[in-house]
Design a protein around this motif. Structure first.
Motif, PDB file in Angstrom:
ATOM      1  N   LYS A 270       0.804  -1.221   0.000  1.00 21.40           N
ATOM      2  CA  LYS A 270       0.000   0.000   0.000  1.00 21.40           C
ATOM      3  C   LYS A 270       0.840   1.275   0.000  1.00 21.40           C
ATOM      4  CE  LYS A 270      -2.306  -0.778   3.715  1.00 21.40           C
ATOM      5  NZ  LYS A 270      -3.300  -0.558   4.783  1.00 21.40           N
ATOM      6  N   VAL A 271       2.141   1.186  -0.228  1.00 23.36           N
ATOM      7  CA  VAL A 271       2.993   2.377  -0.200  1.00 23.36           C
ATOM      8  C   VAL A 271       2.486   3.399  -1.216  1.00 23.36           C
ATOM      9  CG1 VAL A 271       5.270   3.239  -0.849  1.00 23.36           C
ATOM     10  CG2 VAL A 271       5.071   1.310   0.704  1.00 23.36           C
ATOM     11  N   PHE A 272       2.275   4.620  -0.751  1.00 26.45           N
ATOM     12  CA  PHE A 272       1.778   5.684  -1.636  1.00 26.45           C
ATOM     13  C   PHE A 272       2.486   7.018  -1.388  1.00 26.45           C
ATOM     14  CE2 PHE A 272      -1.056   9.351  -2.150  1.00 26.45           C
ATOM     15  CZ  PHE A 272      -1.272   9.290  -3.510  1.00 26.45           C
ATOM     16  N   SER A 273       2.496   7.470  -0.129  1.00 27.58           N
ATOM     17  CA  SER A 273       2.972   8.818   0.170  1.00 27.58           C
ATOM     18  C   SER A 273       4.415   9.024  -0.266  1.00 27.58           C
ATOM     19  CB  SER A 273       2.829   9.099   1.677  1.00 27.58           C
ATOM     20  OG  SER A 273       1.490   8.982   2.088  1.00 27.58           O
ATOM     21  N   GLN A 274       5.292   8.060   0.070  1.00 26.61           N
ATOM     22  CA  GLN A 274       6.701   8.214  -0.291  1.00 26.61           C
ATOM     23  C   GLN A 274       6.877   8.262  -1.808  1.00 26.61           C
ATOM     24  OE1 GLN A 274       5.349   5.957   1.778  1.00 26.61           O
ATOM     25  NE2 GLN A 274       6.781   5.279   3.362  1.00 26.61           N
ATOM     26  N   LEU A 275       6.165   7.390  -2.524  1.00 27.79           N
ATOM     27  CA  LEU A 275       6.273   7.373  -3.985  1.00 27.79           C
ATOM     28  C   LEU A 275       5.735   8.670  -4.583  1.00 27.79           C
ATOM     29  CD1 LEU A 275       6.978   5.824  -6.561  1.00 27.79           C
ATOM     30  CD2 LEU A 275       4.700   4.782  -6.481  1.00 27.79           C
ATOM     31  N   TYR A 276       4.642   9.165  -4.046  1.00 26.96           N
ATOM     32  CA  TYR A 276       4.059  10.412  -4.550  1.00 26.96           C
ATOM     33  C   TYR A 276       5.055  11.566  -4.415  1.00 26.96           C
ATOM     34  CZ  TYR A 276       0.650  14.169  -5.215  1.00 26.96           C
ATOM     35  OH  TYR A 276      -0.024  15.273  -5.678  1.00 26.96           O
ATOM     36  N   VAL A 277       5.716  11.655  -3.264  1.00 31.71           N
ATOM     37  CA  VAL A 277       6.672  12.746  -3.043  1.00 31.71           C
ATOM     38  C   VAL A 277       7.900  12.578  -3.925  1.00 31.71           C
ATOM     39  CG1 VAL A 277       8.175  13.843  -1.337  1.00 31.71           C
ATOM     40  CG2 VAL A 277       5.867  13.135  -0.689  1.00 31.71           C
ATOM     41  N   LEU A 278       8.422  11.367  -4.038  1.00 24.82           N
ATOM     42  CA  LEU A 278       9.619  11.135  -4.855  1.00 24.82           C
ATOM     43  C   LEU A 278       9.351  11.448  -6.325  1.00 24.82           C
ATOM     44  CD1 LEU A 278      10.995   7.804  -3.317  1.00 24.82           C
ATOM     45  CD2 LEU A 278      11.934  10.103  -3.049  1.00 24.82           C
TER      46      LEU A 278
END
Length: 336
Positions: A270-278
């Motif tokens: 469910k990783v989302f926030s880190q990928l969105y920022v990167l």
């Protein structure tokens, strides 16, 4: 005679078992409910909270996945039912299958690295003194406590093409050593966050950095519960460190590793926030995972919230299948 006087003073017959009624029986009698009902009654507040925060939104998401929901529906127009059209569209999309591949590959690599690193650190912490172990635990848990968005900001800055410290450090390496390891010596302006492959390399480092402290502390807690006599007996028998870990530590910590593995799978899928920022937003379609693809479908113009909900349902079902399979394997192992 003694029995008669005792009955007279007690004001009634003693219990058949000869023991006074327990506290739970007295509470059940005072509430007027059968004993077996009380645990279920106490669960009701928690179940209501879960139903309000999880069950109801999940049901609405499933319903929305069978509807066409866009700007008109947001403005108050009733949603139109489209059957399985949303699912058909996403399964026919190449972006969905590339997102699924990215999600599964990232989860497998990250779960493995997190468990290995966390177990190694937890084992080392168990060998430290109590004060030093506490000091190190507080230090590494600071990384775990960093919010996901802040994690992404930190690692985006570290890998920035112009001002990132990673490119600066790589340029400090001797040219021959850099050529030997990487096939190049100049790292000035290296755009780490433009290509899908390097984005996921950075994402893996970011997530492992933030996740391994929890694994390490959990493993450390499990190791504290293993009797020291077992390790002393293994040393007397001449067992090496790896054989001791494989024959003693690993079997006794299997329930701990099972829970940690399930949690890691759920978190990394469910990783989302880190990928969105990167990524700086849902811009690079080649780097989408299922969470990012769902967000892009639901909120990027023109919004297609029905398709986004369908992707979210597929991700939820995938997690349920993986978790159920793993839990079943754990139960079989415990039974054997």
């Amino acid at each position: 005679m003694a029995n008669t006087s005792t009955l007279a003073r007690g004001g009634g017959n003693p219990p058949a078992s000869g023991r006074p009624p327990t506290r739970s029986r007295r509470r059940a009698k005072a509430s007027g409910m059968p004993e077996w009902v009380i645990p279920y009654v106490l669960l009701i507040p928690g179940l209501l909270v879960i139903a309000g925060l999880l069950l109801y939104p999940t049901i609405q998401m499933v319903i929305m996945s069978f509807q066409k929901v866009g700007l008109r529906q947001i403005r108050g127009v009733p949603a139109e039912s489209v059957g399985t059209e949303n699912y058909t569209q996403i399964f026919e999309s190449e972006i969905f299958w590339s997102s699924l591949r990215n999600t599964v590959t990232f989860a497998v690599v990250t779960v493995a690295l997190t468990l290995i690193l966390g177990t190694a650190v937890g084992t080392l912490l168990n060998r430290l003194s109590k004060k030093m172990s506490t000091f190190v635990v507080v230090g590494i848990m600071a990384a775990w406590a960093v919010p996901p968005v802040a994690q992404g900001v930190i690692w985006r800055w570290l890998f920035d093409a112009d001002a990132g410290i990673i490119n600066w450090v790589l340029n400090l390496l001797p040219d021959w050593f850099s050529e030997l390891l990487f096939g190049r010596s100049d790292w000035t302006g290296e755009p780490w966050l433009n290509d899908a492959f390097t984005i996921y390399l950075v994402l893996i480092v970011c997530v492992v950095w933030a996740s391994f402290p929890f694994i390490a502390v959990s493993v450390l807690a499990g190791l504290k519960g293993i009797p020291a006599e077992l390790y002393e007996a293994a040393r007397v028998d001449g067992s090496g460190a790896w054989r001791t870990f494989r024959k003693i530590t690993l079997p006794l910590l299997r329930p701990v590793f099972a829970v940690l593995t399930i949690l890691s799978i759920i978190w990394n899928f469910k990783v989302f926030s880190q990928l969105y920022v990167l990524m700086g937003g849902p811009n690079n379609r080649e780097a989408f995972n299922l969470s990012m693809f769902s967000f892009a479908e639901a909120f990027r113009s023109p919004p297609k919230m029905g398709s986004g909900a369908a992707i979210a349902v597929v991700l939820t079902l995938l997690l349920l299948v993986v978790t159920a399979f793993y839990v079943r394997q754990i139960v079989k192992t415990e039974e054997m």
